[in-house]
Every structure is written in C-alpha cells, then in structure tokens.
Design a protein around this motif. Structure first.
Motif, short mmCIF file in Angstrom:
data_model
loop_
_atom_site.label_atom_id
_atom_site.label_comp_id
_atom_site.label_asym_id
_atom_site.label_seq_id
_atom_site.Cartn_x
_atom_site.Cartn_y
_atom_site.Cartn_z
N SER A 51 -6.59 1.98 2.42
CA SER A 51 -5.99 3.22 2.89
C SER A 51 -4.47 3.10 2.93
CB SER A 51 -6.53 3.56 4.28
OG SER A 51 -5.93 4.74 4.78
N LEU A 52 -3.96 1.98 3.42
CA LEU A 52 -2.51 1.76 3.46
C LEU A 52 -1.93 1.66 2.06
CD1 LEU A 52 -2.33 -0.85 6.37
CD2 LEU A 52 -1.49 1.51 6.43
N GLU A 53 -2.69 1.09 1.14
CA GLU A 53 -2.21 0.97 -0.23
C GLU A 53 -2.11 2.34 -0.89
OE1 GLU A 53 -2.97 -1.97 -4.03
OE2 GLU A 53 -4.72 -1.28 -2.91
N ARG A 54 -3.09 3.20 -0.63
CA ARG A 54 -3.05 4.55 -1.19
C ARG A 54 -1.83 5.33 -0.69
NH1 ARG A 54 -8.63 4.33 -0.44
NH2 ARG A 54 -8.45 5.33 1.59
N GLU A 55 -1.42 5.04 0.55
CA GLU A 55 -0.27 5.73 1.13
C GLU A 55 1.06 5.09 0.71
OE1 GLU A 55 -0.76 5.99 5.37
OE2 GLU A 55 -2.87 6.54 5.16
N GLY A 56 1.00 3.99 -0.02
CA GLY A 56 2.21 3.34 -0.47
C GLY A 56 2.88 2.47 0.56
N VAL A 57 2.19 2.19 1.67
CA VAL A 57 2.76 1.38 2.75
C VAL A 57 2.69 -0.10 2.40
CG1 VAL A 57 2.53 0.74 5.19
CG2 VAL A 57 2.21 3.12 4.48
N VAL A 58 1.64 -0.51 1.68
CA VAL A 58 1.52 -1.90 1.25
C VAL A 58 1.21 -1.93 -0.24
CG1 VAL A 58 0.65 -2.61 3.51
CG2 VAL A 58 -0.98 -2.10 1.68
N VAL A 59 1.47 -3.06 -0.84
CA VAL A 59 1.07 -3.30 -2.23
C VAL A 59 0.33 -4.63 -2.26
CG1 VAL A 59 3.28 -4.42 -2.77
CG2 VAL A 59 1.85 -3.51 -4.62
N ARG A 60 -0.80 -4.65 -2.96
CA ARG A 60 -1.59 -5.87 -3.03
C ARG A 60 -1.47 -6.48 -4.42
NH1 ARG A 60 -7.39 -4.64 -0.53
NH2 ARG A 60 -7.24 -2.75 -1.78
N GLN A 61 -1.13 -7.76 -4.47
CA GLN A 61 -0.93 -8.47 -5.73
C GLN A 61 -1.99 -9.56 -5.85
OE1 GLN A 61 3.14 -9.83 -5.82
NE2 GLN A 61 3.96 -7.80 -5.36
#
Length: 220
Positions: A51-61
């Motif tokens: 959910s946070l990734e969809r909002e652009g708050v985090v990025v997962r590598q």
C-alpha cells in the motif's frame, strides 16, 4: 488485521520522520524485523508495504530492501485527533464528486481493477479482509478520476482510516449483514461507473457513505 498493521506501520514511519531517525532514502527494517516489532503476520506486513509503495512513500528494491522516498516527507497525513465524524464529513464532501468524475473519464483498465476489488470484497469472510478490499476499491475510484491533486487530497483523507479510533469503531459496528449491504452498495457504485452514469455514480456513492456515517455515528 491488515488495516491495523497498516496504521501501525504508518505510525512507525511518522514517528521516525518526526524524531529524525528516518528520512528520504532511509532503509526500513526487514519484513522479519517488522513482524517482530509490530507483532503482526508477515502477510499483513507485506500488504501494508504494498500500500505504501502504491502511494509512492516507499520503494522496494529486490535484494536490497525497502527505502523511504522523498515523497515520504511531503506526504501529509490526517491529524491524530481526527474524529470519525470529521472523517465522514470529508468523505461525503469529496468522494461523490470524485465518483462522478471517474464515471466520465475512467479507462477500461480502471473499471477492470475496480471490478476485481469489488469481487474480492464480496468473497471476504471477515472484517479485516473486507476492510482491506473496501479501501482498495475506494482508492481505485479516486485513481480513475485521473486528477493528481484530487488523488492527493483523497490520500490525505484516507490516512485517517488507519487511525485507531476509526478501526475500533468500524470493528464494533461491523456485522456480516452490514458487510453484505455495503457490498451491495459498492456494486451499485461500480455498476454506475461502468454505465458511464455520472449522476448515478455520485448518488450511489453519497448514499453508501451516508449509510456508513449513520452506522458509525449511531444515527437512526
């Protein structure tokens, strides 16, 4: 559980940003560490991070971890003392016109995504799953308006749904019968969107949110 974990993770990030231990580019604890820290299942942690990734708050590598973005600092949230009554006031002001706009400009991909979330919600057997798919559906409708400013306003409002007072009240008032009725109301909204019925989408969304407000706030 998912909604509660989402709120706990957001609170953890908010506290870190405020006390300076976290900032743009900072690496979040591993999923395993978050499981232990938040006393939550790994599946719920994963959904909250998605959910946070969809909002652009985090990025997962892949192979490196999860990192905060610059947007984390600029991403406003609802005040911690926001009441359920305030949340519903804003939802009633914002979401019906957003649904009306979405009915005019949504793409087929938008409609397919909403339908998928609607179907998942209809198959949900418990409170947590239903609330998760409910949140996905409402945000998908906001995304379908294709207006970045409106989506930002929606996301600020939507962070209030992670506040403990909101989650506790929703849980206390949730019953299988009410979830079934909410699903029927969601279906009416999505049907109007698929029909490109702007007035119908507006009215169906307003009727649904008024029912939610009446249920949560104890109105007859």
């Amino acid at each position: 559980m998912t909604a509660t974990v989402d709120g706990a993770l957001r609170a953890l990030l908010r506290d870190g940003l405020q006390d300076g231990t976290l900032g743009p580019g900072a690496q979040l604890p591993t999923e395993r560490a978050l499981v232990e820290r938040l006393a939550a299942p790994r599946s719920a942690i994963r959904k909250a991070l998605e959910s946070l990734e969809r909002e652009g708050v985090v990025v997962r590598q892949v192979g490196r971890g999860t990192f905060l973005t610059d947007a984390a600092v600029l991403h406003p949230t609802a005040p911690d003392n926001t009441s359920p009554a305030e949340i519903m006031q804003v939802r009633l002001l914002l979401e019906p016109p957003v649904a009306a706009l979405a009915a005019r400009v949504a793409t087929q991909a938008d409609l397919d995504r909403m339908t998928g979330f609607l179907d998942h919600g209809g198959r949900s057997e418990g409170f947590e799953d239903f609330e998760g798919w409910d949140a996905h559906l409402h945000r998908a409708i906001a995304q379908a308006a294709h207006n970045g400013l409106l989506l930002n306003l929606f996301d600020v409002m939507n962070t209030a749904r992670t506040l403990p007072v909101w989650g506790s009240l929703k849980r206390r008032t949730s019953t299988p019968e009410r979830r079934c009725r909410y699903h029927g109301e969601h279906t009416a909204i999505v049907d109007a969107l698929r029909d490109r019925d702007s007035d119908g989408a507006h009215d169906a969304m307003r009727s649904h949110l008024q029912h939610v407000a009446d249920t949560l706030l104890g109105r007859p």
